[in-house]
Motif scaffolding. Structure first.
Motif, PDB file in Angstrom:
ATOM      1  N   TYR A 238       0.829  -1.206   0.000  1.00 19.00           N
ATOM      2  CA  TYR A 238       0.000   0.000   0.000  1.00 19.00           C
ATOM      3  C   TYR A 238       0.865   1.258   0.000  1.00 19.00           C
ATOM      4  N   VAL A 239       0.233   2.346  -0.415  1.00 20.23           N
ATOM      5  CA  VAL A 239       0.851   3.675  -0.400  1.00 20.23           C
ATOM      6  C   VAL A 239      -0.034   4.593   0.417  1.00 20.23           C
ATOM      7  N   VAL A 240       0.587   5.360   1.319  1.00 23.57           N
ATOM      8  CA  VAL A 240      -0.144   6.267   2.199  1.00 23.57           C
ATOM      9  C   VAL A 240      -0.048   7.683   1.653  1.00 23.57           C
ATOM     10  N   PHE A 241      -1.181   8.367   1.645  1.00 27.56           N
ATOM     11  CA  PHE A 241      -1.252   9.767   1.234  1.00 27.56           C
ATOM     12  C   PHE A 241      -1.740  10.590   2.426  1.00 27.56           C
ATOM     13  N   PRO A 242      -0.831  11.026   3.300  1.00 22.31           N
ATOM     14  CA  PRO A 242      -1.265  11.782   4.483  1.00 22.31           C
ATOM     15  C   PRO A 242      -1.774  13.166   4.106  1.00 22.31           C
ATOM     16  N   GLU A 243      -2.763  13.604   4.831  1.00 27.45           N
ATOM     17  CA  GLU A 243      -3.334  14.930   4.586  1.00 27.45           C
ATOM     18  C   GLU A 243      -2.703  15.897   5.584  1.00 27.45           C
ATOM     19  N   LEU A 244      -1.580  16.492   5.190  1.00 30.10           N
ATOM     20  CA  LEU A 244      -0.805  17.361   6.074  1.00 30.10           C
ATOM     21  C   LEU A 244      -0.855  18.800   5.583  1.00 30.10           C
ATOM     22  N   ALA A 245      -0.779  19.701   6.546  1.00 28.96           N
ATOM     23  CA  ALA A 245      -0.771  21.120   6.197  1.00 28.96           C
ATOM     24  C   ALA A 245       0.498  21.466   5.432  1.00 28.96           C
ATOM     25  N   SER A 246       0.361  22.285   4.424  1.00 34.90           N
ATOM     26  CA  SER A 246       1.509  22.722   3.638  1.00 34.90           C
ATOM     27  C   SER A 246       2.172  23.924   4.299  1.00 34.90           C
ATOM     28  N   ALA A 247       3.345  24.286   3.811  1.00 35.90           N
ATOM     29  CA  ALA A 247       4.019  25.486   4.328  1.00 35.90           C
ATOM     30  C   ALA A 247       3.146  26.714   4.125  1.00 35.90           C
ATOM     31  N   ALA A 248       2.431  26.758   2.999  1.00 37.03           N
ATOM     32  CA  ALA A 248       1.544  27.892   2.737  1.00 37.03           C
ATOM     33  C   ALA A 248       0.411  27.942   3.761  1.00 37.03           C
ATOM     34  N   ASP A 249      -0.116  26.744   4.127  1.00 35.60           N
ATOM     35  CA  ASP A 249      -1.182  26.701   5.141  1.00 35.60           C
ATOM     36  C   ASP A 249      -0.670  27.245   6.469  1.00 35.60           C
ATOM     37  N   GLU A 250       0.541  26.837   6.844  1.00 38.61           N
ATOM     38  CA  GLU A 250       1.105  27.295   8.116  1.00 38.61           C
ATOM     39  C   GLU A 250       1.372  28.796   8.078  1.00 38.61           C
ATOM     40  N   ASN A 251       1.870  29.287   6.968  1.00 36.71           N
ATOM     41  CA  ASN A 251       2.142  30.726   6.856  1.00 36.71           C
ATOM     42  C   ASN A 251       0.863  31.547   6.919  1.00 36.71           C
ATOM     43  N   GLN A 252      -0.197  31.029   6.328  1.00 34.96           N
ATOM     44  CA  GLN A 252      -1.479  31.729   6.397  1.00 34.96           C
ATOM     45  C   GLN A 252      -1.967  31.836   7.840  1.00 34.96           C
ATOM     46  N   LEU A 253      -1.804  30.741   8.602  1.00 35.67           N
ATOM     47  CA  LEU A 253      -2.220  30.746  10.005  1.00 35.67           C
ATOM     48  C   LEU A 253      -1.355  31.700  10.823  1.00 35.67           C
ATOM     49  N   ARG A 254      -0.057  31.750  10.513  1.00 36.26           N
ATOM     50  CA  ARG A 254       0.822  32.691  11.198  1.00 36.26           C
ATOM     51  C   ARG A 254       0.366  34.134  10.962  1.00 36.26           C
ATOM     52  N   GLY A 255      -0.040  34.400   9.736  1.00 34.85           N
ATOM     53  CA  GLY A 255      -0.520  35.740   9.420  1.00 34.85           C
ATOM     54  C   GLY A 255      -1.763  36.096  10.221  1.00 34.85           C
ATOM     55  N   GLU A 256      -2.671  35.144  10.387  1.00 31.33           N
ATOM     56  CA  GLU A 256      -3.885  35.398  11.164  1.00 31.33           C
ATOM     57  C   GLU A 256      -3.551  35.700  12.619  1.00 31.33           C
ATOM     58  N   LEU A 257      -2.569  34.983  13.165  1.00 30.04           N
ATOM     59  CA  LEU A 257      -2.182  35.217  14.557  1.00 30.04           C
ATOM     60  C   LEU A 257      -1.444  36.548  14.711  1.00 30.04           C
ATOM     61  N   GLU A 258      -0.601  36.878  13.746  1.00 30.91           N
ATOM     62  CA  GLU A 258       0.082  38.173  13.789  1.00 30.91           C
ATOM     63  C   GLU A 258      -0.927  39.314  13.825  1.00 30.91           C
ATOM     64  N   LYS A 259      -2.001  39.109  13.116  1.00 34.09           N
ATOM     65  CA  LYS A 259      -3.019  40.153  12.971  1.00 34.09           C
ATOM     66  C   LYS A 259      -3.694  40.503  14.282  1.00 34.09           C
ATOM     67  N   ILE A 260      -3.853  39.504  15.184  1.00 32.09           N
ATOM     68  CA  ILE A 260      -4.595  39.751  16.420  1.00 32.09           C
ATOM     69  C   ILE A 260      -3.680  40.110  17.597  1.00 32.09           C
ATOM     70  N   LYS A 261      -2.368  40.238  17.347  1.00 34.57           N
ATOM     71  CA  LYS A 261      -1.459  40.559  18.448  1.00 34.57           C
ATOM     72  C   LYS A 261      -1.674  41.987  18.957  1.00 34.57           C
TER      73      LYS A 261
END
Length: 704
Positions: A238-261
């Motif tokens: 079998y081959v596994v295809f994990p559904e993991l957040a990409s670097a872009a996903d993480e950067n987007q979340l960082r931006g949201e947190l920066e916004k509320i500081k």
């Protein structure tokens, strides 16, 4: 194993009910003369022509899964094992006419500390009272039907335990050991011989001298069928295809947190005005702000440095009130933290010696001393501790009546609110090393403050790093494309190589397995592997519990009882080689009649072993050799043996000294020891014997 151990450790009163609706007699019959019945349904199994009802089984699985926080298949297998055991035993009880009465049930209950220590079931003297307990159960029936229903599920198991104890006691009572058997055991343990021996190890004979044929290997397997029994199994790649957040996903979340500081001004499309929006650094209502923006609520507990995010603990701990730090990564989460407060020495570690008295909270019912007597004893211990502070651990171990006695009185670290007020107040205002005496509702405490740490309070905005919808769609598209190409090509590994995907291969997957390596809870995949319509080469996609997909291909079907010749061949060859090497060594050295002759011809040394007993079958320098040691006790002194085949080689031995233990007036102690060992063996072997002779039809795979 870990899961079974957890269940066994639970008390009788809280144990999962497996005997529900299986026993004709229940404790309720003792109380009110009634017994329970279960409705019928399609069987999930059959034990000796008796069906196990699916409805009952599913209820027990759900209860087990919920109560012990385990997976569905772990619960399915646990319930199956205990339910078949209960059924087999109950059938045996009915055949023999074994029943349990009030006395046996009371005895079972008295073995459970949680029951006998429960104040609701104790009399005025503080002891467990079975009459009070039965009255409590009757009250449940009238006042709390749901609680009574839960109890009825538990009482069946208690009755089963009582009957099992009666049954095993009957068997144990018939397995006595005589003085003669005790005498044999005594001499087996205490008679000794000194040996001289020459060992010709099998591993020094080249394998190349022998060439077992496939026919010989198959003949060996056929003559040792019990050693090579196999369950039905499947092999899969079998081959596994994990559904993991990409670097872009993480950067987007960082931006949201920066916004509320910080506080910011935003244009409102509805009001057509600008709004001033509070940030984490400026808000006055921390709890409400965290509730609005964080996935986890505000935690008002002060933390030591060790309880902060490990990678950033030093930074967070050294912040000043009002400082905001982040976003920073902590595991699979991004956080922004505002420093709120610091308490100097807010986390305290202390040890204590507790002296209780009659009437003190949670005091042992056996304690009869008065408060004045306890005070006198505590003051004496206080003076000893003051004179010799380094002896505090020893004083606590010898005198404390609290649960930390076995740890030298050590309570570990605690904060305000975790200890009774008087106890904490003393520790809080005392320096490290101070020893004092404090009275609380639990008794008199001789306290030694052993350590203090600063604690800090932070407000954390927490966001889990999860894949975006765009990322999830991309994973799904790649998985689907791979699945369709693998179905078309009939070769999953070939398509995987094309895209440089990692292929995992697993053999011997059994019918009721749930987990694959690094791929937990894949019951649907395993069920598909065993479906009649699934053929070798078939490919299918399955979802992963924690996100993503796995594409699997069935590669091999092994029916029950079928031996995979190539798989067992290496092990069988080693067994055949051992026999052939033994015959070879016995033949070429048959002319040697003494140890010196054999040692000289084989360039071996004559080795020795002293004080060898029949009880210990390990021959020093050679390994476990029970047959060789047993032969030694049958030899005459200074008479070399013939060549003997052992586990690791061929031996010639000679007994140089024998010591027969002095006879005893009585061997009853040894006979009793044999009886105790037999009692322990009976506890496990009786069910194994009953299970091996029972006809059990297992249909779990049809429903789970």
């Amino acid at each position: 194993m870990a899961v079974l151990g957890q269940i066994r450790q639970r008390s009788v009163f809280l144990i999962l009910v497996i005997g529900m609706a299986l026993f004709a007699f229940v404790i309720s019959g003792v109380f009110d003369g009634n017994s329970a019945n279960s409705s019928s349904s399609e069987p999930i199994g059959v034990v000796n022509d008796e069906e196990i009802e699916l409805t009952l089984y599913r209820q027990l699985v759900e209860n087990t899964e919920r109560n012990y926080n385990i997976s569905t298949m772990q619960a399915v297998n646990t319930v199956w094992d205990q339910l078949t055991r209960a059924t087999i035993f109950r059938q045996e009880f009915e055949r023999l006419g074994i029943d349990a009465g009030k006395e046996q049930i009371e005895m079972i209950l008295r073995q459970d500390e949680q029951i006998i220590q429960e104040p609701r079931f104790q009399n005025e003297a503080g002891f467990f009272d079975f009459g009070i307990f039965t009255n409590y159960i009757n009250q449940l029936r009238i006042e709390t039907p749901q609680a009574y229903a839960n109890w009825k599920m538990q009482e069946e198991n208690i009755v089963g335990l009582a009957k099992e104890n009666i049954y095993l006691d009957l068997i144990r009572s018939s397995s006595g050991f005589t003085e003669l058997e005790g005498k044999i055991a005594y001499h087996s343990q205490n008679d000794k011989v000194n040996l001289k021996f020459v060992q010709l190890p099998f591993d020094e004979v080249p394998d190349s001298l022998f060439n077992p044929t496939d026919g010989e290997i198959r003949a060996y397997i056929n003559s040792h069928k019990n050693d090579y029994k196999t369950e039905a199994s499947r092999s899969v790649r079998y081959v596994v295809f994990p559904e993991l957040a990409s670097a872009a996903d993480e950067n987007q979340l960082r931006g949201e947190l920066e916004k509320i500081k910080s506080q910011r001004v935003e244009y409102n499309d509805v009001s057509k005005l600008t709004d001033t929006i509070e940030g984490l650094s400026t808000t006055q209502n921390i709890t409400e702000f965290v509730e609005q923006h964080s996935e986890t609520p505000f935690d008002s507990i002060y933390k030591t440095k060790g309880n902060l995010a490990s990678e950033y603990a030093d930074i967070l701990f050294d912040l000043n009130p009002g400082d905001v730090f982040g976003p920073y990564k902590d595991g699979n989460q991004l956080k922004v933290s505002r420093f709120l407060d610091r308490k100097k020495g807010g986390s305290i570690r202390a040890s204590h010696i507790l002296i209780t008295y009659q009437g003190a909270s949670r005091a042992n019912p056996n304690i009869t001393r008065t408060s004045e007597e306890a005070n006198t004893l505590a003051r004496e211990l206080y003076r000893k501790a003051r004179r010799n502070p380094d002896d505090f651990i020893l004083l606590a171990s010898e005198n404390s009546e609290g649960p930390t006695r076995t740890m030298g009185g050590d309570l570990g670290f605690f904060q305000e609110g975790m200890m009774t007020e008087k106890f904490f107040d003393f520790c809080n205002r005392s320096k490290v090393g101070r020893i004092g005496l404090v009275e609380t509702e639990f008794g008199f405490h001789v306290i030694k403050v052993t350590d203090k740490e600063d604690v800090v309070l932070t407000a954390d905005i927490v966001k889990t790093i999860v894949p975006s919808e765009e990322t999830s769609n991309e994973v799904f598209q790649r998985t689907t494309q791979f699945e369709m190409e693998s179905i078309r090509e009939k070769q999953l590994d070939t398509v995987a190589n094309k895209y440089d995907y990692e292929v995992k291969f697993v053999q011997r997957i059994n019918l009721l397995d749930e987990n694959l390596p690094n791929l937990p809870r894949q019951r649907n995949l395993v069920q598909w592997l065993f479906e009649e319509d699934t053929k070798i080469g078939d490919v299918k996609r399955f979802s992963i519990t924690n996100g993503g997909y796995v594409v699997a291909q069935l590669t091999e079907i092994t029916p029950e009882g079928t031996v995979n010749f190539e798989e067992v061949k290496p092990d069988v060859i080693q067994e055949i080689l051992k026999d052939e090497k033994a015959e070879y060594l016995l033949k070429i050295h048959a002319d040697h009649q003494t140890l010196s002759s054999l040692a000289s011809a084989t360039n071996k040394e004559i080795e020795t072993a002293s004080s060898v007993t029949q009880e210990n079958t390990v021959l020093a320098g050679a390994g476990t050799e029970p047959y060789i040691i047993g032969t030694a006790f049958a030899l005459e002194l200074n008479q070399p043996s013939a060549l003997i085949k052992g586990n690791t080689g061929v031996y010639m031995i000679e007994v140089s000294a024998k010591e027969v233990a002095d006879e005893m007036e009585s061997y009853s102690a040894y006979a009793n020891a044999l009886q105790n060992e037999e009692s322990i063996r009976i506890n496990t072997s009786i069910y194994e014997a009953l299970r091996s002779s029972a006809e059990v039809e297992d249909n779990r795979q049809l429903y789970y």
